[in-house]
Design a protein around this motif. Structure first.
Motif, PDB file in Angstrom:
ATOM      1  N   PHE A  51       0.826  -1.202   0.000  1.00 42.78           N
ATOM      2  CA  PHE A  51       0.000   0.000   0.000  1.00 42.78           C
ATOM      3  C   PHE A  51       0.866   1.261   0.000  1.00 42.78           C
ATOM      4  N   CYS A  52       2.025   1.172   0.656  1.00 49.76           N
ATOM      5  CA  CYS A  52       2.981   2.290   0.634  1.00 49.76           C
ATOM      6  C   CYS A  52       3.573   2.449  -0.764  1.00 49.76           C
ATOM      7  N   VAL A  53       3.855   1.333  -1.418  1.00 50.78           N
ATOM      8  CA  VAL A  53       4.361   1.364  -2.796  1.00 50.78           C
ATOM      9  C   VAL A  53       3.333   2.042  -3.700  1.00 50.78           C
ATOM     10  N   LYS A  54       2.071   1.731  -3.482  1.00 50.05           N
ATOM     11  CA  LYS A  54       0.988   2.351  -4.270  1.00 50.05           C
ATOM     12  C   LYS A  54       1.035   3.873  -4.129  1.00 50.05           C
ATOM     13  N   VAL A  55       1.203   4.362  -2.906  1.00 52.47           N
ATOM     14  CA  VAL A  55       1.248   5.806  -2.675  1.00 52.47           C
ATOM     15  C   VAL A  55       2.519   6.412  -3.267  1.00 52.47           C
ATOM     16  N   ARG A  56       3.659   5.757  -3.078  1.00 49.61           N
ATOM     17  CA  ARG A  56       4.906   6.290  -3.636  1.00 49.61           C
ATOM     18  C   ARG A  56       4.858   6.332  -5.162  1.00 49.61           C
ATOM     19  N   ARG A  57       4.226   5.342  -5.785  1.00 49.06           N
ATOM     20  CA  ARG A  57       4.080   5.344  -7.248  1.00 49.06           C
ATOM     21  C   ARG A  57       3.204   6.511  -7.687  1.00 49.06           C
ATOM     22  N   ALA A  58       2.153   6.787  -6.935  1.00 47.55           N
ATOM     23  CA  ALA A  58       1.282   7.926  -7.254  1.00 47.55           C
ATOM     24  C   ALA A  58       2.055   9.237  -7.102  1.00 47.55           C
ATOM     25  N   MET A  59       2.899   9.318  -6.073  1.00 49.90           N
ATOM     26  CA  MET A  59       3.729  10.508  -5.884  1.00 49.90           C
ATOM     27  C   MET A  59       4.634  10.714  -7.090  1.00 49.90           C
ATOM     28  N   LYS A  60       5.243   9.651  -7.559  1.00 44.93           N
ATOM     29  CA  LYS A  60       6.147   9.748  -8.711  1.00 44.93           C
ATOM     30  C   LYS A  60       5.370  10.102  -9.977  1.00 44.93           C
ATOM     31  N   ARG A  61       4.213   9.465 -10.169  1.00 41.76           N
ATOM     32  CA  ARG A  61       3.386   9.741 -11.348  1.00 41.76           C
ATOM     33  C   ARG A  61       2.943  11.200 -11.387  1.00 41.76           C
ATOM     34  N   GLU A  62       2.701  11.784 -10.217  1.00 44.42           N
ATOM     35  CA  GLU A  62       2.252  13.173 -10.139  1.00 44.42           C
ATOM     36  C   GLU A  62       3.426  14.157 -10.042  1.00 44.42           C
ATOM     37  N   GLY A  63       4.648  13.631  -9.872  1.00 49.35           N
ATOM     38  CA  GLY A  63       5.827  14.492  -9.787  1.00 49.35           C
ATOM     39  C   GLY A  63       5.921  15.243  -8.468  1.00 49.35           C
ATOM     40  N   LEU A  64       5.514  14.598  -7.377  1.00 49.49           N
ATOM     41  CA  LEU A  64       5.488  15.248  -6.067  1.00 49.49           C
ATOM     42  C   LEU A  64       6.722  14.888  -5.252  1.00 49.49           C
ATOM     43  N   LYS A  65       7.254  15.874  -4.562  1.00 50.92           N
ATOM     44  CA  LYS A  65       8.395  15.665  -3.673  1.00 50.92           C
ATOM     45  C   LYS A  65       7.878  15.771  -2.242  1.00 50.92           C
ATOM     46  N   ILE A  66       7.725  14.613  -1.599  1.00 52.06           N
ATOM     47  CA  ILE A  66       7.200  14.542  -0.240  1.00 52.06           C
ATOM     48  C   ILE A  66       8.194  13.756   0.600  1.00 52.06           C
ATOM     49  N   GLU A  67       8.438  14.248   1.813  1.00 52.96           N
ATOM     50  CA  GLU A  67       9.367  13.578   2.709  1.00 52.96           C
ATOM     51  C   GLU A  67       8.838  12.194   3.073  1.00 52.96           C
ATOM     52  N   LEU A  68       9.695  11.182   2.921  1.00 52.03           N
ATOM     53  CA  LEU A  68       9.348   9.809   3.295  1.00 52.03           C
ATOM     54  C   LEU A  68       9.926   9.517   4.668  1.00 52.03           C
ATOM     55  N   ARG A  69       9.102   8.945   5.537  1.00 54.25           N
ATOM     56  CA  ARG A  69       9.533   8.608   6.892  1.00 54.25           C
ATOM     57  C   ARG A  69       9.324   7.120   7.120  1.00 54.25           C
TER      58      ARG A  69
END
Length: 122
Positions: A51-69
């Motif tokens: 489920f985290c991979v799903k969110v990280r893939r969406a972040m990459k697809r949208e070009g978002l830079k969000i801090e990962l913890r």
């Protein structure tokens, strides 16, 4: 159970690496505006959680830079998630609003929808 989780987790990471989505190409000013909108976001996650991979893939697809913890890699992140968010469930998006209030968004589909809404508003 960890005998099963470890190889499945590695397989998830390998497939994510092989089939990683591309980030969109935006004008520099548009990307800077989007980066400013996401500077108050943090994603509490585990590297091989599907489920985290799903969110990280969406972040990459949208070009978002969000801090990962990573909550397994840092006890402070795990404790903060439990103390402030209320539970040790990932993925969890921490949203700090301008008025100082903090919102914790837990469901991967809700997180992805929130991220997509951010890019549409930009």
């Amino acid at each position: 159970m960890s005998i099963i989780r470890w190889p499945i987790g590695r397989l998830i990471l390998l497939l994510n690496f092989i089939f990683s989505p591309r980030s969109p190409k935006r004008p520099a000013q548009e990307q800077a505006t989007l980066d400013e909108k996401t500077q108050n976001l943090s994603l509490y996650q585990l590297p091989s959680c599907p489920f985290c991979v799903k969110v990280r893939r969406a972040m990459k697809r949208e070009g978002l830079k969000i801090e990962l913890r990573n909550i397994n890699g840092n006890n402070d992140f795990r404790e903060e998630l439990i103390r402030e968010g209320g539970k040790r469930t990932v993925p969890c998006l921490r949203i700090e609003h301008e008025d100082g209030k903090v919102q914790w968004l837990y469901e991967s589909s809700d997180v992805v929808a929130h991220l997509q809404q951010l890019t549409k508003a930009a």
